[in-house]
Design an enzyme around this catalytic site. Structure first.
Site, PDB file in Angstrom:
ATOM      1  CB  CYS A 105      -0.944   0.082   1.178  1.00  0.00           C
ATOM      2  SG  CYS A 105      -2.076  -1.288   1.285  1.00  0.00           S
ATOM      3  NE  ARG A 142       4.614   1.789  -0.018  1.00  0.00           N
ATOM      4  CZ  ARG A 142       5.638   1.539   0.772  1.00  0.00           C
ATOM      5  NH1 ARG A 142       6.855   1.767   0.346  1.00  0.00           N
ATOM      6  NH2 ARG A 142       5.456   1.062   1.970  1.00  0.00           N
ATOM      7  CD1 TRP A 175      -0.095  -6.524  -2.870  1.00  0.00           C
ATOM      8  CD2 TRP A 175      -0.364  -6.926  -0.686  1.00  0.00           C
ATOM      9  NE1 TRP A 175       0.224  -7.838  -2.638  1.00  0.00           N
ATOM     10  CE2 TRP A 175       0.070  -8.117  -1.311  1.00  0.00           C
ATOM     11  CE3 TRP A 175      -0.607  -6.951   0.689  1.00  0.00           C
ATOM     12  CZ2 TRP A 175       0.277  -9.302  -0.607  1.00  0.00           C
ATOM     13  CZ3 TRP A 175      -0.408  -8.134   1.392  1.00  0.00           C
ATOM     14  CH2 TRP A 175       0.031  -9.295   0.732  1.00  0.00           C
ATOM     15  CG  ASN A 213       1.270   0.573   4.311  1.00  0.00           C
ATOM     16  OD1 ASN A 213       0.993  -0.614   4.195  1.00  0.00           O
ATOM     17  ND2 ASN A 213       2.510   1.037   4.256  1.00  0.00           N
ATOM     18  N   GLY A 214      -1.022  -1.095   6.420  1.00  0.00           N
ATOM     19  CA  GLY A 214      -0.672  -1.924   7.581  1.00  0.00           C
ATOM     20  C   GLY A 214      -1.804  -2.889   7.890  1.00  0.00           C
ATOM     21  CD  GLU A 253      16.771 -13.513  -7.493  1.00  0.00           C
ATOM     22  OE1 GLU A 253      16.254 -13.969  -6.457  1.00  0.00           O
ATOM     23  OE2 GLU A 253      16.346 -12.478  -8.053  1.00  0.00           O
ATOM     24  CE  LYS A 305      13.465 -11.646  -9.894  1.00  0.00           C
ATOM     25  NZ  LYS A 305      14.048 -11.604  -8.629  1.00  0.00           N
ATOM     26  CD  GLU A 344       9.609 -11.922  -8.584  1.00  0.00           C
ATOM     27  OE1 GLU A 344       8.968 -11.338  -7.697  1.00  0.00           O
ATOM     28  OE2 GLU A 344      10.844 -11.805  -8.692  1.00  0.00           O
ATOM     29  CG  HIS A 403      18.509 -37.759  -3.260  1.00  0.00           C
ATOM     30  ND1 HIS A 403      18.938 -39.038  -2.962  1.00  0.00           N
ATOM     31  CD2 HIS A 403      19.628 -37.070  -3.572  1.00  0.00           C
ATOM     32  CE1 HIS A 403      20.248 -39.109  -3.071  1.00  0.00           C
ATOM     33  NE2 HIS A 403      20.696 -37.909  -3.449  1.00  0.00           N
ATOM     34  CE  LYS A 457      11.472  -3.378  -5.945  1.00  0.00           C
ATOM     35  NZ  LYS A 457      12.108  -4.493  -6.648  1.00  0.00           N
TER      36      LYS A 457
END
Ligand code: M6R
Length: 603
Positions: A2, A27, A74, A100-101, A480, A484, A487, A503, A598
């Site tokens: 947010c 955000r 968000w 925001n929170g 990583e 990428k 996502e 395994h 983000k």
């Protein structure tokens, strides 16, 4: 998570808010809204499910004012919808609030104080705004007293900004755990989650501390501490080039940020290495690091992956044991710690709530800490004992690229500095030369975009899943690389230790499953090639990214030669580009993948 922006004292308030929200869209981007006031009891509330472009389209000419608040969301409580978008208003229509929170006790507060109110949304925020209204109406409190009482009643994280329609000359502000700054000007003041939001009107900011409340008018800023006592907070200037904030000629921020990596590496080399090749950092930081029996990296997501690569760098160069910890796990399951531990927080944003809860805990235990971050004055930077900056410039795409390579580079520089401190006579790792090879090598790989675009088409156009495999640093880079791809393209991808596939996980390999191997370490190259053969025998569609000295004729992507310790700086580049092109080919938004944001400021 947010983004919040508020402004008072500007006749172009609507434009300042919309512009600010565009800068904060990284955000969160599932819904958005603004409230602007045209004077006593007059105002426009505009909300949309969707992005800031949709909000802009929904704003009419008459939606103007000289004070306002805006929010890009968000979703935490309640799905993305117009009703759940912010600002949320009180049932009497007097107060408008952005948040925001996460408020942990909103249900009990609702039961205790708001039985007679029919809420219109599923948000925790609507409870907070109605609490203020109820305290003003029923308990006859002043708005400031009600505001400060509400803040004492709620438990959890918040950055709040409120407007009172009956007194639309000031913004009521509060902060706890979620980021919030005040931006100051000669005839106006503002408030925002990130300085980027107000940088086109000011570069002067005041930091707020957890538990602070404030009342802001165009001419005055009053800040109160946890006991409602008047307090002064530090002012600082942000010097950012406006060009850094746009996409330039690139279609997406991610591509721009991938392309910036050679320049970031060269800048870091110049910043932290002197002419003689000596790595230069705060000597007090090096003293404390050198005394550590063990170094703990604490991080999340991509930053955690950078920590995995950093472990080998510090252990090999400085000979200090390192443990790499997921912030969300570590804080709640503290292991037995080594004597004299030193904590390094890796965080692009410097705001990640998971990392911050660990920092607060280890500070209470009295342990020393360093934050390696891209954002000066961010929460993790302010609260750790030391900060080292990544100097990567704003990273706006949700998928982290240049922050990852900058983190590895900074950790390598720190490892080199430690090595030089602990054993000044042994300097047989020429980091200056290695970083220069890395910067040039990244450029060489970026220049192969056409090849990589074609490979993305060949390997990822239809698949549902994929694997990256490798050993050692190649395994950590695979983690990583897989993040990428998954996502942003939504292809389910795992980064796997090449030797571990057999395994169990090898049972997932089917005809056509893409398996991409990273091969840069002479010691394990043959073993990984053997693992590739095993998956090929089961139908996998294999692709090899190998370093020059280990390359074979059928390898599709050759990365320039560099010390294997630093190879993730190079192997990650084709992986970033493969993810980028696969996402475009599959028709998704590269910069704003679904369900993500983000800056992750909730636990
Ligand atoms: O700002 P941070 O580095 O602390 O963020 C941690 C993760 O949320 C972040 O690295 C995330 O995994 C990436 N944006 C993914 O590309």
């Amino acid at each position: 998570m947010c983004g919040i922006v508020g402004i008072v004292g500007r006749n172009d308030a609507t434009e300042v808010l919309l512009n600010g929200l565009e800068k904060l869209e990284y955000r969160g981007y599932d819904s958005a809204g603004i409230y602007v006031s045209q004077g006593l009891n007059k105002g426009s509330l505009v909300k949309v499910k969707g992005k800031i472009a949709d909000l802009r389209a929904a704003v009419h000419q008459e939606d103007v004012g000289n004070i306002g608040i805006g929010h890009t969301r968000w979703a935490t409580h309640g799905q993305p919808s117009k009703a759940n978008a912010h600002p949320q208003s009180s049932a009497d229509g007097r107060f408008y609030l952005v948040h925001n929170g996460v408020l942990e006790n909103y249900e009990s507060l609702k039961a205790q104080y708001l039985n007679d109110i029919k809420l219109q949304s599923q948000t925790d925020t609507e409870v907070a705004v109605n609490l203020v209204a109820t305290l003003v109406q029923k308990e006859k409190m002043s708005v400031l007293a009600a505001w400060q009482k509400m803040v004492q009643l709620v438990k959890g994280s918040y950055a709040f900004v409120l407007i009172d329609r009956e007194n639309p000359q000031q913004l009521y502000v509060a902060k706890n755990k979620s980021p919030l700054l005040i931006g100051t000007g000669a005839t106006f003041n503002g408030v925002c989650s990130d300085s980027l939001a107000l940088l086109n009107v000011t570069n002067s900011f005041i930091e707020l501390h957890d538990g602070d409340t404030a009342v802001i008018s165009s001419q005055e800023i009053k800040i109160f501490g946890q006991k409602n006592e008047a307090v002064k907070r530090k002012t600082y200037s942000v010097t950012l080039n406006q060009d850094d904030l746009g996409k330039g000629t690139y279609p997406y921020y991610m591509l721009k940020e991938i392309n910036e990596q050679p320049a970031v590496l060269r800048f870091l080399e110049k910043t932290y290495l002197n002419e003689t090749g000596k790595a230069v950092f705060d000597s007090r930081l090096l003293d404390q690091l050198a005394q550590a029996e063990k170094i703990y990296f604490v991080a999340a997501g991509t930053s955690y992956h950078a920590g995995l690569v950093g472990k080998a760098l510090i252990e090999k160069l400085a000979q200090i044991p390192v443990s790499v910890e997921l912030a969300s796990e570590f804080g709640y399951h503290l292991p037995i710690l080594a004597k004299n531990p030193f904590f390094i927080f890796l965080s692009q944003s410097g705001e990640t709530a998971d990392s911050r809860q660990v920092l607060l805990k280890i500070k209470k235990l009295g342990y020393p800490s360093l934050t390696i971050t891209n954002v000066d004055h961010s929460t993790l930077s302010r609260e750790a004992d030391f900060t080292v900056l990544l100097h990567a410039g704003p990273e706006i795409a949700v998928a982290s690229t240049k922050a990852y390579t900058a983190q590895i580079t900074v950790v390598a520089l720190l490892a080199q500095a430690l090595r030089q401190k602990l054993d000044p006579d042994v300097i047989n790792f020429d980091l200056k030369q290695q970083l220069s090879l890395a910067a040039n090598g990244i450029q060489t790989l970026i220049d192969q975009q056409e090849l990589i675009e074609q490979l993305a088409k060949d390997y990822f156009s239809k698949t549902r899943n994929a694997f990256y495999i490798g050993r050692g640093q190649d395994y950590y880079a695979s983690r990583e690389a897989a993040l990428k791809l998954k996502e942003i393209s939504y292809i389910q991808t795992e980064g796997f230790a090449a030797g571990e596939l057999k395994h169990g996980t090898i049972s997932l390999i089917e005809l056509g499953t893409p398996v991409i191997a990273l091969i840069t370490d002479p010691e394990t190259a043959d073993l990984t090639r053997g693992n590739l053969k095993e998956v090929e025998a089961r139908g996998a569609h294999t692709l090899t990214i190998a370093s020059e000295n280990l390359a074979q004729s059928k390898d599709q992507i050759i990365v320039p030669q560099i010390d294997p310790l630093l190879s993730p700086l190079l192997t990650v580049i084709p992986a970033q580009l493969l993810a980028y092109f696969a996402t475009i080919q599959r028709g998704y938004n590269v910069d704003q993948p679904r369900n993500l944001a983000k800056s992750v400021t909730v636990e």
